[in-house]
Design a protein around this motif. Structure first.
Motif, short mmCIF file in Angstrom:
data_model
loop_
_atom_site.label_atom_id
_atom_site.label_comp_id
_atom_site.label_asym_id
_atom_site.label_seq_id
_atom_site.Cartn_x
_atom_site.Cartn_y
_atom_site.Cartn_z
N SER A 164 -50.88 34.23 5.97
CA SER A 164 -50.71 34.68 4.59
C SER A 164 -51.61 33.91 3.64
CB SER A 164 -49.26 34.53 4.15
OG SER A 164 -48.42 35.11 5.09
N ILE A 165 -51.68 32.58 3.85
CA ILE A 165 -52.53 31.76 2.97
C ILE A 165 -53.97 32.24 3.04
CG2 ILE A 165 -53.50 29.46 2.67
CD1 ILE A 165 -50.86 28.29 3.47
N THR A 166 -54.44 32.49 4.26
CA THR A 166 -55.82 32.95 4.41
C THR A 166 -56.05 34.22 3.60
OG1 THR A 166 -55.68 32.14 6.66
CG2 THR A 166 -57.58 33.49 6.12
N LYS A 167 -55.12 35.15 3.71
CA LYS A 167 -55.30 36.42 3.00
C LYS A 167 -55.29 36.20 1.49
CE LYS A 167 -53.62 41.10 2.65
NZ LYS A 167 -52.82 41.22 1.43
N ILE A 168 -54.36 35.35 1.03
CA ILE A 168 -54.28 35.14 -0.42
C ILE A 168 -55.55 34.48 -0.95
CG2 ILE A 168 -53.01 33.94 -2.22
CD1 ILE A 168 -50.55 34.15 -0.30
N ILE A 169 -56.07 33.53 -0.19
CA ILE A 169 -57.30 32.87 -0.64
C ILE A 169 -58.46 33.87 -0.66
CG2 ILE A 169 -59.00 31.13 0.00
CD1 ILE A 169 -56.73 29.37 0.92
N LEU A 170 -58.55 34.68 0.36
CA LEU A 170 -59.62 35.69 0.38
C LEU A 170 -59.49 36.64 -0.80
CD1 LEU A 170 -59.76 36.70 4.15
CD2 LEU A 170 -61.33 35.24 2.89
N ASP A 222 -62.59 34.94 -5.99
CA ASP A 222 -63.58 36.00 -6.18
C ASP A 222 -65.00 35.53 -5.93
OD1 ASP A 222 -61.20 36.64 -7.28
OD2 ASP A 222 -62.06 37.94 -8.81
N THR A 223 -65.29 34.34 -6.46
CA THR A 223 -66.70 33.90 -6.43
C THR A 223 -67.20 33.69 -5.01
OG1 THR A 223 -65.80 31.74 -6.85
CG2 THR A 223 -66.81 32.90 -8.72
N ALA A 224 -66.32 33.23 -4.13
CA ALA A 224 -66.79 32.94 -2.78
C ALA A 224 -66.64 34.13 -1.84
CB ALA A 224 -66.03 31.74 -2.22
N PHE A 225 -65.51 34.83 -1.95
CA PHE A 225 -65.21 35.84 -0.94
C PHE A 225 -65.15 37.26 -1.49
CE2 PHE A 225 -62.99 31.95 0.52
CZ PHE A 225 -63.84 31.67 1.55
N GLY A 226 -65.54 37.46 -2.75
CA GLY A 226 -65.55 38.81 -3.28
C GLY A 226 -64.18 39.34 -3.68
N GLY A 227 -63.14 38.51 -3.60
CA GLY A 227 -61.82 38.92 -4.06
C GLY A 227 -61.27 40.13 -3.32
N ALA A 228 -60.42 40.88 -4.03
CA ALA A 228 -59.77 42.03 -3.39
C ALA A 228 -60.76 43.13 -3.06
CB ALA A 228 -58.67 42.57 -4.31
N ALA A 229 -61.89 43.15 -3.77
CA ALA A 229 -62.87 44.20 -3.51
C ALA A 229 -63.60 43.96 -2.19
CB ALA A 229 -63.88 44.27 -4.64
N GLY A 230 -63.62 42.74 -1.74
CA GLY A 230 -64.25 42.43 -0.47
C GLY A 230 -65.77 42.36 -0.55
N ILE A 231 -66.41 42.40 0.57
CA ILE A 231 -67.86 42.30 0.65
C ILE A 231 -68.39 43.59 1.25
CG2 ILE A 231 -69.80 41.04 1.64
CD1 ILE A 231 -68.01 38.59 1.74
N PHE A 248 -57.74 34.47 12.11
CA PHE A 248 -58.95 34.04 12.84
C PHE A 248 -59.96 35.18 12.89
CE2 PHE A 248 -55.59 31.43 14.98
CZ PHE A 248 -55.93 30.27 14.33
N PHE A 249 -59.44 36.40 13.02
CA PHE A 249 -60.27 37.60 12.97
C PHE A 249 -60.99 37.65 11.62
CE2 PHE A 249 -60.05 42.46 12.65
CZ PHE A 249 -61.04 42.68 13.58
N ALA A 250 -60.22 37.37 10.55
CA ALA A 250 -60.80 37.37 9.21
C ALA A 250 -61.87 36.29 9.08
CB ALA A 250 -59.70 37.14 8.18
N VAL A 251 -61.60 35.11 9.65
CA VAL A 251 -62.59 34.03 9.58
C VAL A 251 -63.90 34.48 10.20
CG1 VAL A 251 -63.15 31.73 10.44
CG2 VAL A 251 -60.90 32.17 9.51
N GLY A 252 -63.83 35.11 11.35
CA GLY A 252 -65.05 35.60 12.01
C GLY A 252 -65.76 36.62 11.16
N ALA A 253 -65.01 37.59 10.64
CA ALA A 253 -65.62 38.66 9.85
C ALA A 253 -66.29 38.11 8.60
CB ALA A 253 -64.55 39.69 9.48
N TYR A 254 -65.58 37.21 7.89
CA TYR A 254 -66.15 36.67 6.67
C TYR A 254 -67.32 35.73 6.96
CZ TYR A 254 -63.08 38.75 3.25
OH TYR A 254 -62.45 39.65 2.43
N THR A 255 -67.27 35.03 8.09
CA THR A 255 -68.40 34.17 8.44
C THR A 255 -69.67 34.99 8.53
OG1 THR A 255 -66.90 32.83 9.76
CG2 THR A 255 -69.24 32.51 10.15
N TYR A 256 -69.58 36.11 9.23
CA TYR A 256 -70.77 36.96 9.37
C TYR A 256 -71.19 37.54 8.02
CZ TYR A 256 -73.75 40.87 10.66
OH TYR A 256 -74.78 41.74 10.75
N ALA A 257 -70.21 38.04 7.26
CA ALA A 257 -70.53 38.66 5.98
C ALA A 257 -71.22 37.67 5.05
CB ALA A 257 -69.26 39.20 5.33
N LEU A 258 -70.69 36.44 4.99
CA LEU A 258 -71.25 35.45 4.06
C LEU A 258 -72.59 34.92 4.54
CD1 LEU A 258 -68.00 33.54 3.10
CD2 LEU A 258 -69.29 35.18 1.73
#
Lengths: 302, 416
Positions: B210-216, B220-229, B152-162
């Motif tokens: 775990s699923i959330t992390k693997i999808i993130l 790549d195209t949506a969430f920047g993959g392992a490199a992140g945003i 959920f923490f990740a969801v918040g962080a990625y929401t803002y980043a995207l």
């Protein structure tokens, strides 16, 4: 439809699944008796792989090789890992027998972190190449694309181990005591079963199964690392839950299903999402059958 | 004497146990075996010494337990300072004022214009305080074990980043949005798992994490993959962007305000109708349902509110670091937050705050022992559970006097 490919995936899935099943059995046995998710079980499996690696290393450098080295490494590894399982239970779980339900879980997570870092510190955080100890059997040459020799050894050893476990639980004194303790701990104590000893034995047997899986995965994947325990542990726990936790045939079924689902998902859809399929399968099964595939839906009594 | 013999035995046992891993190292590059014999001696000596202390403390605990059983009405039960603080409202208010003042002046005292390392460390720690308090709703109050909370923490962080990247939305709009999106995830996840109990719930939430992390990691195209945003905007101050130290101080105050708001809201929630329903659910699900509590709504609200805080603070996390990648959202982080809740004492707000600050700040300042800190962290988790399984502060509700004997071994471990 490519049947050859399908069959390859299926065999790969069964091999992978039988390893999951071996680890899952340890989870399910411990859970069945003391309702504890032993998070450190994956680390026990990792330590099994490491001890086997060390023994095999000493022997291969002294000029020995082949299946006998593997056998010796496996025996030493099983002995040590049984000792680790026994000690782990004594230190991290026994003092918490009557604590609130979440406490042993946190203690287990702590033990898991401790063991991973212990191995990282005293050995190495890098990947180590596991020596190839299983020779290519000649009679396997025809089907080597489906099943390598290592896979065959894994399947045979897993099957033998499971038969031995079934015999142990069904027919021996300690197995009987384990079943009694699982059904009703207080009642078992009343009829004179030493429950503490039964729990110790459960940890020892579970650890032995994990050690066998550790030795086998080392010789299959060819490399080991201090962090392999974590994902394997989670997958195996997933397998145990899938089959209905506390249920021994359930753990085997869950392990096999999980392995097959993963390889099929990876083979037909995308290998990057391999772990997603495992967990997605779990969520679907639990939504439909909240007690797992073979778990009995117990009526809650007030 | 028996103690001595037993310690010796345990020392020998550990020498045997650690032998292959600590003594032998197979060097696969030069194909030689390294033997490190000195380690055996160390292990033996340390294990024997620890075993000796261990027997002492176990014995003392048993003696105290027996004493408590013999005297069901202990006159002066000693408590830790923290326990007394949370039990006495007048003291709590005074302590709160002092703590608040300290927190407000903290950034000015500990930093110079060049060096504001301490502020940044404190911001990270406070982020985890909010996370701990959020999970405290789900696990501590409602008793729903969540092992994938960091998702959920990740969801918040990625929401803002995207949102910041694609729609150029600012921090202050995204802050509530991040919380709401995360809450939505909490609700969606909540529905299928309403029927599950205890450990099944734990494994499904773990799977979700775990699923959330693997999808993130893989999309790549949506969430920047392992490199992140990278290049995420910092929070703006009425349209201005601040620099350097001022920026850190500003972020610090934002998190501090968030912590204060969280504490206020969680305290109010705890004593509200829904809070009481959560605690009833934690204590006994069936009895709770029999009393007419709407199970689905209670569970879902606990889930969604926990997720809401994680999402909210995830936005702050992304803004503070200006860079996110899936590595910040592993199972280890979920376990860390859970450890904060349990070590602090389930349901206790003060306990969770203390535990979160300790768990986040100690490793940060123990960087000199970086190699050993996770080892020590694991060991401390185990020891803490053995010697104080109810956490720093016991948040049990008031019981009748007759029951105090059962509760007595939860007394004070620092005393004497």
């Amino acid at each position: 439809m490519d049947y050859q490919y399908l069959l390859e995936l299926f065999c790969g899935g069964v091999v992978k699944g039988s390893l999951y099943a071996l680890i899952a059995l340890g989870y399910t046995m411990v859970y069945g008796i003391i309702q504890l998710i032993n998070f450190a079980h994956g680390e026990i499996y990792m330590i099994g792989a490491f001890v086997a690696f060390i023994v095999a290393g000493i022997l291969t450098f002294s000029g020995y090789s082949g299946l006998s080295v593997l056998l010796l490494a496996a025996i030493v590894s099983v002995l040590y890992v049984a000792a680790y399982g026994f000690t782990l239970e004594k230190i991290a779980y026994r003092p918490l027998r009557h604590a609130p339900r979440l406490s042993p879980l946190i203690s287990a997570i702590g033990a898991s972190i401790f063991l991973t870092n212990y191995v990282q510190l005293v050995q190495t955080p890098d990947f180590l190449p596991f020596p190839e100890l299983i020779p290519e059997f000649e009679f396997m040459a025809d089907i080597s694309s489906l099943l390598s020799s290592a896979d065959l050894v894994i399947l045979v050893v897993t099957a033998l181990t499971m038969i031995a476990l079934t015999v142990l639980i069904k027919f021996t004194r300690i197995g009987k005591a384990m079943r009694a303790t699982q059904q009703d701990m207080i009642m078992a104590r009343l009829v004179g079963i030493n429950v503490d000893r039964v729990i110790s034995w459960t940890f020892i047997i579970g650890s032995i199964l994990a050690a066998i899986a550790g030795v086998l995965i080392g010789s299959r994947s060819g490399q080991i690392n201090a962090a392999i325990g974590f994902m394997a542990g989670i997958k195996a726990f997933t397998a145990a839950v899938l089959g209905g936790i506390g249920n021994i045939p359930g753990a085997v079924l869950g392990g096999l299903l999980l392995g097959i689902a993963e390889t099929f998902g990876a083979g037909y859809i995308s290998s990057a999402y391999e772990d997603v399929f495992a967990f997605a399968l779990l969520v679907i099964v639990l939504t439909l059958r909240p007690a797992g595939l073979l778990g009995k839906a117990t009526k809650q009594k007030v | 004497m028996t103690h001595f013999k037993k310690s010796l035995g345990i020392g020998l046992w550990f020498m045997f146990l650690t032998f292959p891993l600590m003594v032998v190292r197979v060097n696969t590059i030069d194909n030689v075996i390294e033997w490190r014999w000195s380690n055996v001696v160390w292990v033996g000596a340390c294990a024997a010494a620890i075993a000796w202390l261990w027997q002492f403390s176990i014995e003392r605990r048993a003696a105290r337990h027996a004493a408590a059983l013999a005297d069901p009405h202990p006159q002066a039960k000693r408590h830790t300072l923290a326990q007394r603080l949370s039990d006495d409202p007048a003291l709590t208010r005074r302590a709160l004022i002092v703590a608040g003042l300290l927190a407000v002046v903290f950034p000015w005292v500990t930093s110079t214009t060049q060096n504001f390392y301490h502020i940044n460390v404190m911001v990270s720690a406070l982020i985890f305080v909010v996370l701990g308090l959020g999970l405290n709703i789900t696990v501590g109050l409602a008793g729903l074990l969540d092992l994938g909370y960091i998702a959920f923490f990740a969801v918040g962080a990625y929401t803002y980043a995207l949102l910041g990247q694609h729609l150029a939305l600012g921090f202050w709009i995204c802050l509530p949005l991040g919380g709401l999106v995360s809450m939505l995830f909490g609700l969606v996840l909540g529905f299928p798992i309403l029927r599950l109990r205890g450990d099944y719930l734990a494994i499904v939430t773990l799977g979700f994490g775990s699923i959330t992390k693997i999808i993130l990691e893989n999309w790549d195209t949506a969430f920047g993959g392992a490199a992140g945003i990278a290049g995420i905007a910092r929070p703006e101050f009425f349209g201005m962007t601040l620099e350097g130290r001022m920026q850190s101080v500003y972020t610090y105050y934002i998190v501090l305000a968030l912590v204060a708001a969280t504490i206020f809201i969680v305290t109010r929630l705890k004593n509200s109708r829904i809070g009481r329903a959560w605690m009833a659910l934690r204590e006994d699900e069936i009895a709770c349902e029999a009393m007419g509590v709407d199970m689905a709504r209670t569970k879902l609200s606990a889930y969604a509110l926990g997720a809401f805080w994680a999402g909210l603070v995830g936005v702050v996390f992304a803004a503070h670091n200006t860079f996110i990648n899936p590595d910040s959202f592993t199972f280890m982080d979920s376990a860390m937050v859970l450890a904060m809740v349990v070590l602090g004492g389930m349901g206790s707000i003060l306990g969770v705050i203390i535990a979160a600050l300790t768990l986040k700040l100690l490793p940060e300042y123990l960087r000199a022992f970086a190699e050993y800190r996770m080892l020590v962290f694991g060991a401390v988790m185990v020891l803490m559970m053995i010697f104080r399984p109810q956490g720093l502060i016991n948040d049990m509700r008031r019981k009748y006097e007759l029951d105090t004997a059962d509760d007595a071994d939860g007394g004070d471990d620092n005393g004497k």
